[in-house]
Write a protein that holds these residues in place. Structure first.
Motif, PDB file in Angstrom:
ATOM      1  N   ALA A  53       0.800  -1.316   0.007  1.00 44.40           N
ATOM      2  CA  ALA A  53       0.269   0.168  -0.305  1.00 44.40           C
ATOM      3  C   ALA A  53       0.839   0.845  -0.408  1.00 44.40           C
ATOM      4  N   ARG A  54       2.355   1.570   0.803  1.00 42.50           N
ATOM      5  CA  ARG A  54       2.676   2.608   1.052  1.00 42.50           C
ATOM      6  C   ARG A  54       4.052   1.943  -0.732  1.00 42.50           C
ATOM      7  N   THR A  55       3.858   0.941  -0.997  1.00 47.34           N
ATOM      8  CA  THR A  55       4.433   1.433  -2.376  1.00 47.34           C
ATOM      9  C   THR A  55       3.505   1.803  -3.594  1.00 47.34           C
ATOM     10  N   VAL A  56       2.537   1.851  -3.529  1.00 49.43           N
ATOM     11  CA  VAL A  56       1.154   2.097  -4.869  1.00 49.43           C
ATOM     12  C   VAL A  56       1.018   3.443  -4.080  1.00 49.43           C
ATOM     13  N   ALA A  57       0.997   3.938  -2.918  1.00 47.13           N
ATOM     14  CA  ALA A  57       0.604   5.358  -2.445  1.00 47.13           C
ATOM     15  C   ALA A  57       1.363   6.244  -3.070  1.00 47.13           C
ATOM     16  N   GLU A  58       2.736   5.948  -3.028  1.00 47.20           N
ATOM     17  CA  GLU A  58       3.813   6.526  -3.029  1.00 47.20           C
ATOM     18  C   GLU A  58       4.405   6.521  -4.785  1.00 47.20           C
ATOM     19  N   HIS A  59       3.909   5.877  -5.486  1.00 49.96           N
ATOM     20  CA  HIS A  59       3.949   5.786  -7.117  1.00 49.96           C
ATOM     21  C   HIS A  59       2.624   6.945  -7.611  1.00 49.96           C
ATOM     22  N   MET A  60       1.427   7.059  -6.688  1.00 46.52           N
ATOM     23  CA  MET A  60       0.826   7.809  -7.010  1.00 46.52           C
ATOM     24  C   MET A  60       1.094   8.835  -7.002  1.00 46.52           C
TER      25      MET A  60
END
Length: 112
Positions: A53-60
Motif C-alpha cells: 500500500a505504501r509503495t502504491v501510494a508513493e507511486h501515485m
C-alpha cells in the motif's frame, strides 16, 4: 511577453486590454479555487500501512508531482504564467496609452 512589453515592443489599447484582463482574471480565480485540491496531489494517498500500500501510494504521488511535466508543477507553472501575462498586459496598455499621448502631443504641433 512581459519582457517584450517592458521593452516597449508590445502595446494594446484599453478596450482590448479590458477584455483580455477579464479572461485572465477569470481563469486565475478558477485556478485559485482548484489549488487546494491540487495541493492534495502532493501527498501520497492513504491506502494502508503495509509495504505494498505504501509503495502504491508513493507511486501515485510521484505520478502527480515527480518532475516538471507532472500535473502539480504544470498547474503551478500555469498559475505563474497567467500572472506574468496579466502583468505584461497591464504594461502593454500603459505602453499604448503613452504612445497615444506622445502622438497626440506630436500632432498637436501641426494644429497651430
Amino acid at each position: 511577453m512581459l519582457g517584450d512589453a517592458q521593452a516597449g515592443r508590445w502595446a494594446v489599447d484599453e478596450e482590448t486590454g479590458i477584455h483580455l484582463r477579464s479572461a485572465i482574471v477569470t481563469m486565475q480565480h478558477r485556478l485559485d479555487q482548484l489549488a487546494p485540491r491540487v495541493g492534495f496531489l502532493k501527498q501520497a494517498p492513504k491506502l494502508g500501512n503495509d509495504e505494498y500500500a505504501r509503495t502504491v501510494a508513493e507511486h501515485m504521488r510521484a505520478a502527480m508531482d515527480s518532475d516538471d511535466q507532472s500535473l502539480v508543477p504544470v498547474f503551478e507553472a500555469l498559475r505563474e504564467g497567467l500572472e506574468s501575462l496579466r502583468q505584461a498586459l497591464d504594461t502593454a496598455v500603459r505602453n499604448y496609452d503613452a504612445a497615444d499621448e506622445a502622438a497626440t502631443r506630436h500632432l498637436g504641433q501641426f494644429k497651430e
